[in-house]
Motif scaffolding. Structure first.
Motif: not given
Ligand code: MOS
Length: 732
Positions: A144-148, A150-154, A305-309, A327-331
């Motif tokens: 799970a990234p920190e943010k999606a 600027q919005e909450p990930t989930d 090397i980096e999280d991009f969501t 809803t959810s976002h995973r990397l």
């Protein structure tokens, strides 16, 4: 007549069509040398040998910069991470390779040909290690990234019941894509003592300035970024990528100005692209066709090397009336270059999944897909629990359906034909958030009567020069040809990134404020000037029209500038700034639209044509009917590409994009684009800013892929859930 909204021709049009608009790659400086990147050929491992002797001896070569001799940067080159647009970059600070096509050397020579020839002679040995390149295999380790964005990930509201009257559960996928603006990334770096000037193709001059200063460990005031024209960005030029600091490092090393222009294949890897997505959708409805449950779980890839969501589920949280939403976002980490924002990051891919699922559910319910959407129109933003600042979706549905003649559609799949072609009609909703940031501008009236307005914003080909000229002229009461708007220089008052469709809503109020202040100063001078027709008038009785000043109700007028010659012969200057207030805490602000597409499918060959797209948008107030329409047309064309063509094909053995060129990475050409009818529900947003203009840069692509996929299903009865919809997917 108001200049606001008028279809004014581009003020920079002549420069562009005559090829004289100076783009970054056109910059030519005395003693300028040319740099070429050498990119890795493995996806993971270490560089064991770097043979540069032969390359360095070749004609014209000035330097071969590698991790062995490059400028040692603070924090291993990571000091610029996190300031605006600061990415995790690989800057020749060590021997580690994180992805195929990572920059590993820079060759600088007198000419471009010499640099290219020498770059081919750099011999690199690697200790390659296994790379993670298979999305499905890496997916179980998704994080799970920190943010999606600027919005909450989930998100979760209500409770989704597993029983439903009707339910769709499906997986939709979108491929890795790469932005390919006509102008590739290009940078010219020029040191004068400790001062660095960068002529850089960027969507964010002040972000580039900050990132470079921090990355190189030099004062921000020592960095100037200049960019009067950008030949398209679409998000890839929103961040400062490795080639920019590398150009600066190379220029320092050879003590000459250096130009570095990316080759087309180099656009596929080191400078971002749209991540691949896999989206799991569940959509349920009750017998009255109201949504009772929505689940949207998004997996997208990122780099090592980096999280991009890619925030594909954000619109699912607010676009329809539904009490129970998860809803959810995973990397998924892969050994590839870090992906980035690509036109409507999130909404472009997310609307494909959600708007396809709604179409599928409409068939399950045997209801018109447009009517299903209408029935689930949300009274407020249920995610944020805020009223809409303005939401004219129903008007878009109605006007779009009328222009498209949606009512003539026979809803049964495979029911419509044109000659031997199968005809399909599909639709989808479009949406994109209304963003705004702080911006500043300056205004000056010169003694020869030219109003010069400046802001450190960017022109991506969108029309910034034109609409800011219109706005300044309107605010001042000057004709267009007495106004000059200047942008693209970090010495100008600061403006935000030209990304997130926010330039107009951010910069327009600042320009308005600067010019209004300048007008007040000029009026004060005129009122105190005995020879002026405005002499002695109360300031609110002074009028400036078509460049002439006078007193309301009186005939006598003179050029407004005439006062300057009699009051010290100095130009008059003013500054203006504007920033959003707390309106976003009170209102949910988004743009909306409805897209209708017709496809014609060859039943034997599966070839898909798109003869017709009709779209209606609610984008608040449009500041220029012509450039605004062009923006929306461009978004739709890009949506056609997303639906039918665009796909970066990753070689899962070596981590290289195999179609890294415009012959094999397909985008629509004129022959692929039929009739596009774009219109707006032109109605000012009462809360976004004083003008009521929301952005229009990104909404055009949203919904298009779903509208086309839905039309393809209607034409053929084949539901394609994996973009792009190529003919092989229909020949089943
Ligand atoms: Mo846009 S993808 O925010 O440049």
């Amino acid at each position: 007549m108001s200049l606001i909204g008028a279809p004014v021709d581009r003020v920079d049009g002549r420069l562009k069509v005559t090829g004289t608009a100076p783009y970054s790659g056109d910059v030519d400086l005395p003693r300028m040398a040319h740099a070429v990147l050498v990119l890795s050929t493995v996806a993971n491992g270490r560089i064991t040998t770097m043979e540069t002797t032969d390359a360095a001896r070749m004609p014209g070569v000035l330097a071969v910069m590698t991790h062995l001799n490059a400028w040692k940067l603070p924090q291993g080159g990571r000091a610029g991470v996190n300031p605006p647009a600061g990415r995790v970059l690989t800057l020749l600070q060590d021997d580690v390779v994180h992805f195929n096509r990572q920059p590993i050397a820079v060759v600088v020579a007198e000419t471009l040909d010499q640099a290219e020839a020498a770059a081919r002679e750099v011999k690199v040995g690697y200790a390659a290690e296994p790379a993670i390149l298979k999305f499905a295999e890496a997916k179980p380790n998704a994080h799970a990234p920190e943010k999606a964005n600027q919005e909450p990930t989930d998100s979760e509201r209500g409770h989704i019941s597993e029983d439903a009257f009707a339910k769709i559960e499906a997986v939709y996928t979108t491929p890795m894509e790469h932005h390919n603006p006509m102008e590739p990334h290009a940078t010219v770096a020029h040191w004068q003592g400790e001062k660095l000037t960068l002529y850089d193709a960027t969507q964010y001059i002040s972000g580039c300035q900050t990132t470079i200063a921090k990355t190189l460990g030099i004062p921000k005031d020592d960095v100037r970024v200049v960019c009067p024209y950008v030949g398209g960005g679409f998000g890839c030029k929103g961040s400062t990528w490795a080639h920019v600091p590398l150009a600066a490092m190379a220029a320092r090393q050879v003590a000459r100005p250096v130009k570095l222009v990316l080759e087309r294949p180099q656009m596929f890897g080191p400078v971002g692209g749209r991540p691949r997505t896999e989206q799991h959708l569940m959509l349920a409805a009750d017998p009255s066709h109201r949504f009772t449950g929505t689940r949207h779980d998004v997996f997208s890839h990122t780099s090592m090397i980096e999280d991009f969501t890619e925030p594909s589920a954000l619109q699912t949280r607010m676009q329809y009336d539904c009490a129970n939403v998860q809803t959810s976002h995973r990397l998924v980490r892969l050994s590839v270059g870090t992906p980035t924002f690509q036109r409507a990051p999130g909404e472009a891919t997310g609307t494909f999944a959600l708007e396809s699922a709604i179409d599928e559910l409409a068939y399950r319910l045997k209801i018109d897909p447009l009517e299903l959407r209408r029935r689930n129109e949300p009274p407020i933003d249920q995610d944020k629990q805020l009223p809409w600042s303005s939401r004219k979706v129903l008007e878009c549905y109605e006007q779009g359906a009328k222009a498209f003649e949606w009512s003539a559609r026979n809803p049964a799949p495979r029911s419509m034909t044109a000659g031997r072609m199968q005809v399909g009609l599909g639709m989808a909703s479009a949406t994109y958030p209304a963003n705004r940031s702080a911006a500043a501008a300056s205004a000056r009236l010169t003694t020869d009567g030219i109003l010069v307005v400046r802001s450190g914003t960017q022109e991506l080909g969108t029309g910034m020069y034109t609409i800011m000229t219109q706005l300044a002229a309107q605010t001042m009461g000057f004709p267009l040809d007495r106004v000059r708007f200047e942008l693209g220089d970090s010495l100008f008052p600061q403006a935000p990134v030209s990304g997130g469709s926010q330039s107009t809503a951010s910069v327009a109020p600042a320009v308005q404020s600067a010019v209004a202040e300048l007008r007040r100063k000029l009026v004060t001078l005129a009122v105190g000037d005995q020879a002026s027709p405005a002499f002695g008038a109360p300031e609110d009785q002074v009028v400036i029209e078509d460049g002439a000043i006078g007193r309301r109700g009186e005939q006598r007028r003179e050029p407004a500038v005439a006062t300057l010659a009699r009051t010290g012969n100095q130009s008059v200057e003013a500054e203006g700034a504007a920033k959003p207030g707390d309106e976003k805490k009170q209102y949910s602000m988004h743009s909306f639209g409805a897209v209708f597409a017709e496809v014609q499918v060859d039943p034997e060959l599966g070839i898909i044509r798109v003869p017709r797209v009709v779209a209606r948008y609610d984008v608040g107030r449009l500041l220029n009917a012509k450039t605004g329409r062009s923006q929306l047309l461009g978004g739709i064309v890009m949506g056609i590409g997303m639906a039918l063509m665009e796909e970066s094909v990753l070689d899962e053995r070596y981590g290289r994009i195999v179609n890294a060129n415009l012959a094999e990475y397909h985008v629509p050409t004129n022959a692929d684009v039929g009739m596009i009818d774009v219109g707006v529900v032109d109605d000012a947003d009462p809360y976004i800013d004083a003008l009521g203009a929301r952005g229009i840069g990104e909404i055009g692509i949203t919904g298009v892929a779903a509208a086309i996929a839905n039309a393809v299903y209607h034409a053929t009865g084949v539901r394609v859930r994996d973009l792009p919809i190529t003919l092989d997917k229909l020949l089943v």
